[in-house]
Design a protein around this motif. Structure first.
Motif, PDB file in Angstrom:
ATOM      1  N   GLU A 188     -19.259  61.070 -30.746  1.00 39.66           N
ATOM      2  CA  GLU A 188     -20.340  60.181 -31.159  1.00 39.66           C
ATOM      3  C   GLU A 188     -20.231  58.837 -30.452  1.00 39.66           C
ATOM      4  O   GLU A 188     -21.225  58.258 -30.003  1.00 39.66           O
ATOM      5  N   GLY A 189     -18.975  58.337 -30.317  1.00 38.97           N
ATOM      6  CA  GLY A 189     -18.768  57.069 -29.614  1.00 38.97           C
ATOM      7  C   GLY A 189     -19.131  57.171 -28.148  1.00 38.97           C
ATOM      8  O   GLY A 189     -19.715  56.251 -27.567  1.00 38.97           O
ATOM      9  N   THR A 190     -18.821  58.331 -27.531  1.00 42.51           N
ATOM     10  CA  THR A 190     -19.161  58.535 -26.126  1.00 42.51           C
ATOM     11  C   THR A 190     -20.677  58.529 -25.919  1.00 42.51           C
ATOM     12  O   THR A 190     -21.202  57.937 -24.973  1.00 42.51           O
ATOM     13  N   VAL A 191     -21.377  59.160 -26.834  1.00 40.47           N
ATOM     14  CA  VAL A 191     -22.834  59.190 -26.744  1.00 40.47           C
ATOM     15  C   VAL A 191     -23.412  57.789 -26.894  1.00 40.47           C
ATOM     16  O   VAL A 191     -24.319  57.387 -26.146  1.00 40.47           O
ATOM     17  N   LYS A 192     -22.896  57.030 -27.852  1.00 36.71           N
ATOM     18  CA  LYS A 192     -23.391  55.668 -28.051  1.00 36.71           C
ATOM     19  C   LYS A 192     -23.110  54.808 -26.819  1.00 36.71           C
ATOM     20  O   LYS A 192     -23.950  53.989 -26.421  1.00 36.71           O
ATOM     21  N   GLN A 193     -21.919  54.991 -26.226  1.00 39.01           N
ATOM     22  CA  GLN A 193     -21.576  54.218 -25.032  1.00 39.01           C
ATOM     23  C   GLN A 193     -22.528  54.564 -23.881  1.00 39.01           C
ATOM     24  O   GLN A 193     -22.960  53.683 -23.128  1.00 39.01           O
ATOM     25  N   ALA A 194     -22.859  55.851 -23.741  1.00 43.31           N
ATOM     26  CA  ALA A 194     -23.790  56.263 -22.690  1.00 43.31           C
ATOM     27  C   ALA A 194     -25.166  55.651 -22.923  1.00 43.31           C
ATOM     28  O   ALA A 194     -25.839  55.210 -21.979  1.00 43.31           O
ATOM     29  N   GLN A 195     -25.595  55.606 -24.183  1.00 44.49           N
ATOM     30  CA  GLN A 195     -26.888  55.004 -24.502  1.00 44.49           C
ATOM     31  C   GLN A 195     -26.886  53.511 -24.166  1.00 44.49           C
ATOM     32  O   GLN A 195     -27.863  52.978 -23.616  1.00 44.49           O
ATOM     33  N   THR A 196     -25.769  52.835 -24.479  1.00 45.41           N
ATOM     34  CA  THR A 196     -25.659  51.401 -24.167  1.00 45.41           C
ATOM     35  C   THR A 196     -25.697  51.170 -22.662  1.00 45.41           C
ATOM     36  O   THR A 196     -26.350  50.246 -22.165  1.00 45.41           O
ATOM     37  N   THR A 197     -25.022  52.043 -21.911  1.00 49.30           N
ATOM     38  CA  THR A 197     -25.003  51.921 -20.448  1.00 49.30           C
ATOM     39  C   THR A 197     -26.407  52.086 -19.871  1.00 49.30           C
ATOM     40  O   THR A 197     -26.818  51.345 -18.967  1.00 49.30           O
ATOM     41  N   MET A 198     -27.148  53.060 -20.393  1.00 48.54           N
ATOM     42  CA  MET A 198     -28.516  53.277 -19.914  1.00 48.54           C
ATOM     43  C   MET A 198     -29.396  52.065 -20.221  1.00 48.54           C
ATOM     44  O   MET A 198     -30.237  51.674 -19.396  1.00 48.54           O
ATOM     45  N   LYS A 199     -29.216  51.460 -21.384  1.00 45.73           N
ATOM     46  CA  LYS A 199     -29.985  50.253 -21.719  1.00 45.73           C
ATOM     47  C   LYS A 199     -29.664  49.126 -20.742  1.00 45.73           C
ATOM     48  O   LYS A 199     -30.558  48.398 -20.290  1.00 45.73           O
TER      49      LYS A 199
END
Length: 273
Positions: A188-199
C-alpha cells in the motif's frame, strides 16, 4: 350340477363381451398398423437406427401415416429401413423427401419422421422408391464427451479447492500477501509513493510549460523565438510558393493542350472545305 338359465345368460354375455373386445382390439391395432388401409412401400438407409424397431410408427407432418415394416443390415455401415405408408399421403411425399429417426416425446419409442421435400423436386415418390435419410446423432458419443467434460470439471474443481486452501493457509505469494498485514501495508505504501511521484511529475511538467511560455515573452530570448517563428513561416511560404508554381505549370500545360486540340480541329475543317 346343471347350470341355471341365469348362469347361461351371464356366460353368454361374458363371451360376447370378450369377442367384442377382441374384435375392437384387432381393429384398433390393425388401424394403427395400417392393416386395413391401401398402402405402399418406400425405404431408406441409415448408418445407425438408434434403437428403432419393427412396428414403430412413421410420422409425417405430426401425423402417424405408417409403420416400420422391416429393418435389415446391408453392410457394416448401412442399415436398410423399409416403411409401409398409407396411400393417402403418397401425393404429399416428393422424391427429395428426407427420413430421420426421432422419439415420441422425451422418453418415448423411436419413430421415423418424414420431411415433405418439394424443394428440388416436385415428383411424387413411387412405390418401392428410396428416400434420402438424415443419420441420427450418436447418443453414446455425446454421453462419452459429457462424461469427459464432467471428469475435467471435477479435476478443475479439486485443483481450485487446493489453491484456495493454500491461499487461506498463507502459502505462496498471494497467500502471504493476503494474510501478511506487514506485506500488505508495504504494498500500500509503494502504491501511495508511486501516486505521489506521478503527481510531482505532472507538477514539474506544468512548471516547465509555464517557464517556456514566460521565456518566449522575455526580451532577452524574444529574438531567438522570433527567429524560430520567421524560419518556420519562411519554410511554409516556400512550400506554398512551390505548390502555386506547380499549379500554374499544370494549368499552362492543360491550356496548351486544349489550344493544340482546337487548332488541329480547325485545320481538319479547312482541309475538308
Amino acid at each position: 350340477m346343471k347350470a341355471t338359465s341365469s348362469q347361461k345368460i351371464k356366460i353368454g354375455l361374458f363371451t360376447f363381451a370378450g369377442l367384442v373386445v377382441l374384435v375392437l382390439g384387432i381393429f384398433f391395432i390393425g388401424n394403427q398398423k395400417s392393416l386395413f388401409n391401401s398402402t405402399f412401400n418406400v425405404y431408406g438407409t441409415f448408418k445407425n437406427v438408434s434403437g428403432l424397431q419393427v412396428g414403430n410408427n412413421v410420422r409425417f407432418a405430426g401425423i402417424n401415416v405408417g409403420v416400420v415394416q422391416s429393418i435389415n443390415i446391408i453392410t457394416d455401415s448401412s442399415v436398410r429401413v423399409d416403411l409401409t405408408l398409407n396411400n393417402s399421403v403418397k401425393k404429399f411425399i416428393k422424391t427429395d423427401a428426407k427420413l430421420s429417426i426421432g422419439s415420441d416425446g422425451l422418453m418415448g419409442d423411436k419413430l421415423v419422421v418424414i420431411a415433405p421435400g418439394g424443394i428440388t423436386s416436385h415428383e411424387e415418390i413411387q412405390p418401392g422408391g428410396r428416400l434420402g435419410s438424415i443419420n441420427p446423432v450418436d447418443v453414446d458419443k455425446i454421453i462419452t464427451k459429457l462424461t469427459r467434460v464432467a471428469d475435467n470439471a471435477e479435476t478443475l474443481t479439486t485443483d481450485l479447492s487446493q489453491i484456495v486452501g493454500k491461499i487461506n493457509g498463507g502459502k505462496g505469494t498471494i497467500g502471504r500477501l493476503l494474510n501478511n498485514d506487514k506485506m500488505a501495508k508495504d504494498l500500500e505504501g509503494t502504491v501511495k509513493q508511486a501516486q505521489t511521484t506521478m503527481k510531482n511529475v505532472h507538477k514539474t511538467t506544468n512548471t516547465l510549460n509555464e517557464d517556456l511560455t514566460a521565456a518566449q515573452h522575455n526580451f532577452l530570448l524574444r529574438g531567438f523565438f522570433n527567429k524560430k517563428k520567421k524560419a518556420a513561416k519562411a519554410k511554409q511560404d516556400s512550400i506554398k510558393k512551390v505548390q502555386e508554381e506547380a499549379q500554374k505549370e499544370k494549368e499552362k500545360a492543360a491550356k496548351e493542350k486544349a489550344d493544340a486540340k482546337e487548332k488541329a480541329a480547325k485545320d481538319q475543317d479547312n482541309k475538308g472545305n
